[in-house]
Enzyme design. Structure first.
Site, PDB file in Angstrom:
ATOM      1  N   SER A   1       0.956  -1.174  -0.255  1.00  0.00           N
ATOM      2  CA  SER A   1      -0.042   0.149  -0.164  1.00  0.00           C
ATOM      3  C   SER A   1       0.942   1.449  -0.133  1.00  0.00           C
ATOM      4  CB  SER A   1      -0.796  -0.121   1.182  1.00  0.00           C
ATOM      5  OG  SER A   1      -1.517   1.226   1.639  1.00  0.00           O
TER       6      SER A   1
ATOM      7  N   TYR B   1      -1.355  -0.768  10.473  1.00  0.00           N
ATOM      8  CA  TYR B   1      -1.344  -1.201   8.897  1.00  0.00           C
ATOM      9  C   TYR B   1      -0.463  -0.502   8.364  1.00  0.00           C
ATOM     10  CZ  TYR B   1      -3.379  -1.265   4.407  1.00  0.00           C
ATOM     11  OH  TYR B   1      -3.718  -1.590   2.790  1.00  0.00           O
TER      12      TYR B   1
END
Length: 264
Positions: free
Chosen positions: A151, A165
């Site tokens: 990501s 995350y």
């Protein structure tokens, strides 16, 4: 054949065997459709039976040969077993796409250690276990393509409770780089795709014509040079590149599919 006379042949993955985990998730569904459309034989893995059946049937309607496995790659035995089932069903394993994972949002003092560990296990440990299992088979074949899903948050922080995350995706980037170096001599490339926001069932609200969506989009798009959110087709080129012969000279690479978000 001289590929310079037919450069598109470098992107040909027809009849390659691709194992996709998280196949019912946002990126996994896109990957399944792209590789089905490109002629791959698919092994689709997801924990949600109904959603798995839906994407498997969709890919079959596109003409793909599909094996669907309802499980989650949570431990070594399961990951090893998925590779074995792929080889048993289709005779080889050419492409691994690790699209399984999770995010749990909480500010650092509100997040429990157990929550942090669950995100790290889902995004990091599972990526490593699956890559490890696939590498064992790919070494026998002297070839293989491992594509992890990272990501933009592996590079950039976020002010709204993304500590688990962001840390997990930074670790995925590290796995891609380390295994890219380690496995290159065996003919195996390991790379990661790092998207930012793209259209999916999870992000559909951001594309709506509501006041809240417009406000969020305006703030986000101020950082995106191309001036729009991502669409599923924006992931097709990067995935086909990393899954095909076209990327044979590329390994340990993080390919940002982000409209320039991380460049600014």
């Amino acid at each position: 054949m001289n590929v310079m006379n037919n450069p598109l042949s470098m992107f040909d993955v027809k009849d390659k065997v691709a194992l996709i985990t998280g196949a019912s998730g946002a990126f996994g569904m896109v990957a399944a459709r792209i590789l089905a459309g490109a002629g791959c034989k698919l092994v689709l893995v997801a924990g949600k039976q109904e959603a798995l059946d839906s994407i498997a049937n969709e890919c079959r309607e596109m003409g793909a040969e599909v094996t669907a496995i309802n499980t989650r790659p949570t431990d070594e035995a399961t990951c090893n077993g998925l590779v074995e089932q792929a080889v048993s069903a289709h005779g080889a394993l050419d492409i691994l796409v690790v699209a399984s994972g999770m995010n749990k949002v909480a500010l650092v003092n509100d997040m429990t250690p157990e929550t942090f560990e669950s995100v790290m296990n889902a995004n990091v440990t599972q990526s490593w276990l699956l890559a490890r299992a696939a590498a064992g088979q790919m070494k026998k074949q002297c070839s293989g393509k491992i594509v992890l899903v990272s990501s933009a948050r592996g590079l950039l922080g976020h002010p709204a409770g993304y500590s688990a995350y962001c840390a997990s995706k930074s670790a995925v980037d590290g796995i891609a780089k380390a295994l890219g170096c380690e496995l290159a001599s065996a003919g195996i490339t390991v790379n990661a795709i790092a998207p930012t926001v793209f259209r999916s069932p999870l992000t559909a609200w951001m594309f709506e014509d509501s006041e809240e969506a417009r406000k969020v989009r305006t703030g986000f798009l101020a950082r995106v040079p191309v001036g729009r959110l991502g669409e599923p087709e924006d992931l097709a080129g990067p995935l086909l590149f990393l899954a095909s012969k076209a990327s044979d000279f590329y390994t340990g690479h993080i390919l940002y599919a982000d409209g320039g978000y991380t460049a600014g």
